[in-house]
Motif scaffolding. Structure first.
Motif, PDB file in Angstrom:
ATOM      1  N   TYR A  35      -1.932   0.893  -4.801  1.00 45.25           N
ATOM      2  CA  TYR A  35      -1.296  -0.334  -4.496  1.00 45.25           C
ATOM      3  C   TYR A  35      -0.033  -0.558  -5.584  1.00 45.25           C
TER       4      TYR A  35
ATOM      5  N   LYS B 183      -8.223  -7.039  -3.101  1.00 47.42           N
ATOM      6  CA  LYS B 183      -8.208  -5.725  -2.432  1.00 47.42           C
ATOM      7  C   LYS B 183      -9.836  -5.237  -2.326  1.00 47.42           C
TER       8      LYS B 183
ATOM      9  N   ARG C  20      -6.762   4.817  -2.887  1.00 44.76           N
ATOM     10  CA  ARG C  20      -5.815   3.933  -2.450  1.00 44.76           C
ATOM     11  C   ARG C  20      -5.051   3.306  -3.596  1.00 44.76           C
TER      12      ARG C  20
ATOM     13  N   SER D 285       0.810  -1.140  -0.001  1.00 42.94           N
ATOM     14  CA  SER D 285       0.133  -0.003   0.002  1.00 42.94           C
ATOM     15  C   SER D 285       0.853   1.220  -0.023  1.00 42.94           C
TER      16      SER D 285
END
Length: 206
Positions: free
Chosen positions: A62, A151, A60, A7
């Motif tokens: 990754y 995820k 988010r 992350s």
């Protein structure tokens, strides 16, 4: 070679110098193509927007890491947002009866006359085409999608949702890639950026 998903938010919170983080992000290079600017957008996002989006909690990101000659390398990345798909009523009204019925089964109209389907936006998906990453040859676009699904599955267990969707250029190679991975194109729909809309039921990845 094993692929490890890290992350970007965790990296930022680890108190590493931002210069070191940017050095890692700038090791990513997209595949240049004369008939597509989408790859440039994928590279630009990671280089200039990803850190800001993390700090503002807009998405988010990754990072997908592997090793080559015992050295860690960035081989790809993806970004996800918990964001419903919103279709203005003006466009929804132009859809075929069949498509309206399909969408009505997973979404609903709001008081503002828009049609909303709860889900997740796959904002970015990119394989690293840097020389070093290509030599490692350990990651494909389908691999990145599979990691993104993991995820999204975790997020779905917490907050639910009906679909995974993304915007992409109207380029046959790009559209065919997503269709081969189970996405369907909303053919009557065009985004504000002039992109195509691809959707996939979360039931197909959970």
């Amino acid at each position: 070679m094993a692929l490890n998903v890290i992350s970007l938010n965790d990296i930022i919170r680890s108190a590493k110098l931002e210069e070191d983080i940017k050095r890692l992000l700038f090791s990513f290079s997209s595949l240049k193509s004369q008939d597509s600017t989408g790859a440039d957008d994928v590279e630009y996002f990671l280089h200039t927007k990803a850190i800001q989006f993390e700090k503002l909690d807009l998405a988010r990101t990754y990072l997908v890491m592997s090793t080559f000659k015992s050295k860690p390398i960035l081989v790809g990345y993806f970004s996800i947002s918990n964001k419903p798909l919103t279709i203005p009523n003006k466009q929804f009204s132009k859809f075929s009866t069949t498509l309206k019925k399909r969408l009505t089964g997973v979404g609903h109209k709001t008081e503002q006359s828009t049609f909303i389907i709860k889900g997740y936006l796959l904002g970015q998906l990119g394989k690293n085409y840097s020389e070093e990453s290509l030599k490692a040859n350990c990651c494909s676009g389908s691999d990145l999608l599979a990691l993104a699904y993991q995820k999204i599955t975790l997020a779905h267990k917490i907050v639910g949702g009906r679909i995974l969707y993304l915007e992409c250029e109207n380029v046959p190679k790009v559209i065919n890639f997503y269709k081969s991975n189970g996405f369907s194109q909303i053919e009557e729909f065009e985004t504000e950026n002039g992109y195509c809309m691809m959707v996939k039921s979360l039931k197909d990845i959970l």
